[in-house]
Design a protein around this motif. Sequence first.
Motif, PDB file in Angstrom:
ATOM      1  N   VAL A  66      41.354  30.489  54.178  1.00 37.18           N
ATOM      2  CA  VAL A  66      41.700  29.105  53.858  1.00 37.18           C
ATOM      3  C   VAL A  66      41.431  28.919  52.377  1.00 37.18           C
ATOM      4  O   VAL A  66      40.311  29.166  51.910  1.00 37.18           O
ATOM      5  N   ALA A  67      42.458  28.509  51.641  1.00 38.48           N
ATOM      6  CA  ALA A  67      42.304  28.391  50.190  1.00 38.48           C
ATOM      7  C   ALA A  67      42.747  27.003  49.746  1.00 38.48           C
ATOM      8  O   ALA A  67      43.897  26.617  49.950  1.00 38.48           O
ATOM      9  N   VAL A  68      41.816  26.266  49.153  1.00 37.15           N
ATOM     10  CA  VAL A  68      42.169  24.939  48.627  1.00 37.15           C
ATOM     11  C   VAL A  68      42.881  25.134  47.304  1.00 37.15           C
ATOM     12  O   VAL A  68      42.367  25.827  46.425  1.00 37.15           O
ATOM     13  N   PRO A  69      44.058  24.520  47.135  1.00 42.25           N
ATOM     14  CA  PRO A  69      44.742  24.621  45.840  1.00 42.25           C
ATOM     15  C   PRO A  69      43.827  24.135  44.725  1.00 42.25           C
ATOM     16  O   PRO A  69      43.088  23.172  44.898  1.00 42.25           O
ATOM     17  N   SER A  70      43.846  24.831  43.606  1.00 40.99           N
ATOM     18  CA  SER A  70      42.897  24.487  42.545  1.00 40.99           C
ATOM     19  C   SER A  70      43.489  24.799  41.174  1.00 40.99           C
ATOM     20  O   SER A  70      44.062  25.873  40.978  1.00 40.99           O
ATOM     21  N   ARG A  71      43.376  23.861  40.256  1.00 35.90           N
ATOM     22  CA  ARG A  71      43.628  24.050  38.818  1.00 35.90           C
ATOM     23  C   ARG A  71      44.935  24.783  38.508  1.00 35.90           C
ATOM     24  O   ARG A  71      44.965  25.684  37.662  1.00 35.90           O
ATOM     25  N   ASP A  72      46.013  24.433  39.203  1.00 37.59           N
ATOM     26  CA  ASP A  72      47.218  25.231  38.958  1.00 37.59           C
ATOM     27  C   ASP A  72      47.897  24.904  37.635  1.00 37.59           C
ATOM     28  O   ASP A  72      48.969  25.418  37.348  1.00 37.59           O
ATOM     29  N   ASN A  73      47.234  24.086  36.805  1.00 40.84           N
ATOM     30  CA  ASN A  73      47.717  23.922  35.433  1.00 40.84           C
ATOM     31  C   ASN A  73      47.178  25.007  34.511  1.00 40.84           C
ATOM     32  O   ASN A  73      47.559  25.078  33.346  1.00 40.84           O
ATOM     33  N   VAL A  74      46.241  25.815  35.021  1.00 37.16           N
ATOM     34  CA  VAL A  74      45.679  26.896  34.203  1.00 37.16           C
ATOM     35  C   VAL A  74      46.363  28.199  34.630  1.00 37.16           C
ATOM     36  O   VAL A  74      46.437  28.502  35.825  1.00 37.16           O
ATOM     37  N   VAL A  75      46.863  28.947  33.668  1.00 35.80           N
ATOM     38  CA  VAL A  75      47.711  30.101  33.979  1.00 35.80           C
ATOM     39  C   VAL A  75      46.994  31.126  34.855  1.00 35.80           C
ATOM     40  O   VAL A  75      47.596  31.705  35.779  1.00 35.80           O
ATOM     41  N   GLU A  76      45.683  31.350  34.635  1.00 31.10           N
ATOM     42  CA  GLU A  76      44.957  32.349  35.427  1.00 31.10           C
ATOM     43  C   GLU A  76      44.966  31.990  36.923  1.00 31.10           C
ATOM     44  O   GLU A  76      44.925  32.880  37.773  1.00 31.10           O
ATOM     45  N   TYR A  77      45.012  30.715  37.227  1.00 27.81           N
ATOM     46  CA  TYR A  77      44.998  30.292  38.634  1.00 27.81           C
ATOM     47  C   TYR A  77      46.366  30.517  39.283  1.00 27.81           C
ATOM     48  O   TYR A  77      46.453  30.862  40.464  1.00 27.81           O
ATOM     49  N   ARG A  78      47.431  30.333  38.496  1.00 28.83           N
ATOM     50  CA  ARG A  78      48.772  30.597  39.043  1.00 28.83           C
ATOM     51  C   ARG A  78      48.933  32.099  39.279  1.00 28.83           C
ATOM     52  O   ARG A  78      49.480  32.532  40.282  1.00 28.83           O
ATOM     53  N   THR A  79      48.404  32.887  38.364  1.00 30.16           N
ATOM     54  CA  THR A  79      48.474  34.345  38.508  1.00 30.16           C
ATOM     55  C   THR A  79      47.683  34.787  39.743  1.00 30.16           C
ATOM     56  O   THR A  79      48.128  35.644  40.513  1.00 30.16           O
ATOM     57  N   LEU A  80      46.525  34.177  39.930  1.00 29.26           N
ATOM     58  CA  LEU A  80      45.685  34.537  41.088  1.00 29.26           C
ATOM     59  C   LEU A  80      46.416  34.222  42.392  1.00 29.26           C
ATOM     60  O   LEU A  80      46.421  35.031  43.323  1.00 29.26           O
ATOM     61  N   ARG A  81      47.017  33.037  42.452  1.00 26.67           N
ATOM     62  CA  ARG A  81      47.704  32.663  43.693  1.00 26.67           C
ATOM     63  C   ARG A  81      48.808  33.686  44.012  1.00 26.67           C
ATOM     64  O   ARG A  81      48.935  34.135  45.153  1.00 26.67           O
ATOM     65  N   ALA A  82      49.559  34.072  42.998  1.00 32.17           N
ATOM     66  CA  ALA A  82      50.623  35.049  43.223  1.00 32.17           C
ATOM     67  C   ALA A  82      50.020  36.368  43.716  1.00 32.17           C
ATOM     68  O   ALA A  82      50.555  37.011  44.631  1.00 32.17           O
ATOM     69  N   ALA A  83      48.884  36.761  43.143  1.00 30.37           N
ATOM     70  CA  ALA A  83      48.252  38.031  43.547  1.00 30.37           C
ATOM     71  C   ALA A  83      47.776  37.950  44.997  1.00 30.37           C
ATOM     72  O   ALA A  83      48.033  38.864  45.802  1.00 30.37           O
ATOM     73  N   VAL A  84      47.101  36.855  45.354  1.00 31.80           N
ATOM     74  CA  VAL A  84      46.578  36.703  46.717  1.00 31.80           C
ATOM     75  C   VAL A  84      47.738  36.764  47.713  1.00 31.80           C
ATOM     76  O   VAL A  84      47.690  37.488  48.721  1.00 31.80           O
ATOM     77  N   GLU A  85      48.794  36.007  47.415  1.00 27.74           N
ATOM     78  CA  GLU A  85      49.905  35.954  48.368  1.00 27.74           C
ATOM     79  C   GLU A  85      50.631  37.301  48.431  1.00 27.74           C
ATOM     80  O   GLU A  85      51.100  37.710  49.494  1.00 27.74           O
ATOM     81  N   GLY A  86      50.666  38.018  47.320  1.00 33.41           N
ATOM     82  CA  GLY A  86      51.258  39.357  47.319  1.00 33.41           C
ATOM     83  C   GLY A  86      50.458  40.324  48.190  1.00 33.41           C
ATOM     84  O   GLY A  86      51.021  41.077  48.996  1.00 33.41           O
ATOM     85  N   HIS A  87      49.150  40.283  48.079  1.00 28.37           N
ATOM     86  CA  HIS A  87      48.290  41.181  48.891  1.00 28.37           C
ATOM     87  C   HIS A  87      48.450  40.859  50.374  1.00 28.37           C
ATOM     88  O   HIS A  87      48.533  41.768  51.206  1.00 28.37           O
ATOM     89  N   ILE A  88      48.476  39.562  50.701  1.00 30.35           N
ATOM     90  CA  ILE A  88      48.593  39.181  52.119  1.00 30.35           C
ATOM     91  C   ILE A  88      49.924  39.696  52.678  1.00 30.35           C
ATOM     92  O   ILE A  88      49.969  40.281  53.775  1.00 30.35           O
TER      93      ILE A  88
END
Length: 544
Positions: free
Chosen positions: A340-362
């Motif tokens: 379960v991941a609460v959306p967080s700080r998606d105005n910061v580029v590192e957070y958008r990159t992280l989300r893409a990485a997490v969803e890619g791994h899943i």
Amino acid sequence: MLPQRDQTDSGSRGPEVAVPRPAMASERERVPEMPDADKSPVVAIANRLPIRPGDGGWELSPGGLATALRPVMRTRSGAWVGWDGGSKGMPATLPGLRTRLLPISLSVAQVRQYYHGFANATLWPLLHDAIEKPRFERGWWRSYQDVNSAFAGAALAALSDCQGAIAWVHDYHLALVPRLLRERRPDQPIGFFLHIPWPAPEIFARVPWRQEILLGMLGADVVSFHAERYRDNFVRACASLLADVGVQVNGSTIVLPDQRQVSTTTAPISIDTAEYRRLAADPETAAQIAGLTDQFRGRSLLLGVDRLDYTKGIVERLLAVEALLERRQDLRTKVAFLQVAVPSRDNVVEYRTLRAAVEGHIGRINGKFTEPGSDVPVHYLHRSLPPEQLAAYYAVADMMLVTPLIDGMNLVAKEYVTVQHARHGSGSMILSEFTGASSELREAIPCNPFDTEGLSLRVEHALALSQSARRAAITAMARYVAAHDVHRWVARQLRDITAAARTGGRARMDRQLVAASQPGPARSPGPPASRSRQGRRPDGARRH
Ligand code: ADQ
């Protein structure tokens, strides 16, 4: 090791140094009466106001500081200064609260530069051991100074209206506020609490405005941290980075050039355990539990609950689950992992990159291990959940994976053991040794999340533990959390602030009296001893 205990400095005196202005003997009488920690008004200063729009209008935000301070806000006068988050028409207070809500509005540029920039792309990564590279932009720093000044201005107005109030400043967004308050109100009791880690001095030293940040925090009477290692890092940063401006360190006390003493303490935050026990027994939670039990019948449920943040070790956790399923083919239909991941700080580029990485791994893990006709091994919810649903997940999870790469405290760990215990559960918890919580929850299964293979072996080990061993561990941890809940933390913090204000203020007055009684001209600030320490490196070694 025993769990850490709150440590309040005893207020021992620092070495004698000269002061800028000798005091008159009559100033002893001017040592102000300190507020009563158990009764006095509290002016809280935090990045966000503790309210949000709900179905029936504005309501207190769930969780965190708002919950912790709810009893204080109900029974004492005072104020809360915080950013309105862009919402308009906020109420001046809520029914049942005595605290006034004082919103700060930020411009679009300030949100970008102060909030997304300096707070979340400079200080957040820097103070989390620079686990992502902090960005240093002068424009962001100027905006951070401006916004801190605006918060301090609003807090000063609130303090003028609240006789005898304690000022309680929170977190890395507002590190400059304590000093701004101190400059205008020398005798004001002020506390600063940092909710995130403090790194080793040589990491903190990378920020170009390191002295301003440290001196900003040292405007407080007491600076508090979740864990002893953060407190120790902070004290060492003061010793090595502020010696050339006449600041000295005496044990856990920082002595400023004007002889004011600042205590540093360790005060681990906690949760409202009664509220989590109530949630565990709530009929809505029970209905959710029934549904989830059906959904995951026949499988062990592993759970991760986090803000989607690169400090939380979500990718490492996924890699460990992948390694486990790779190694243990027999577990592929017997284990499910839910993140379960609460959306967080998606105005910061590192957070958008992280989300893409997490969803890619899943996607990759599910593509690799889903058996035809069977459910996927990894489930993923990218959203905020109502408290009853979160409690239901805690109740049904056979194992909680709390694997941050670094985390100031981690409240999820405390919530899980509390709900499990309240439901007579016997789940196990794997807990990163790089969380503040690991200093307290000693019965958890420790892990090093950087070692993903090792983490997967810990999961395998936990799956094989006996029910009695798991239950004993949950019981011990839940009891510890219940005995150290957030209300105890609030009471302790407020007492620490008034005690430190009394000790620090008296010491300053005593020193000034001594200086006033000695013949000869007043010396300038910055004692020879401190000058001789100029040029020290952040790790305490001398420059060559
Ligand atoms: P956070 O980094 O936000 O807090 P944490 O302490 O784990 O981390 O608190 C997260 C909170 O959000 C928990 O209360 C949890 O229940 C809630 N939450 C998580 N996922 C959720 C979801 N999907 N829906 C609803 N709620 C959810 C910072 C520091 C921490 C420190 C706290 C308090 O980073 O180290 O513990 O402040 O000081």
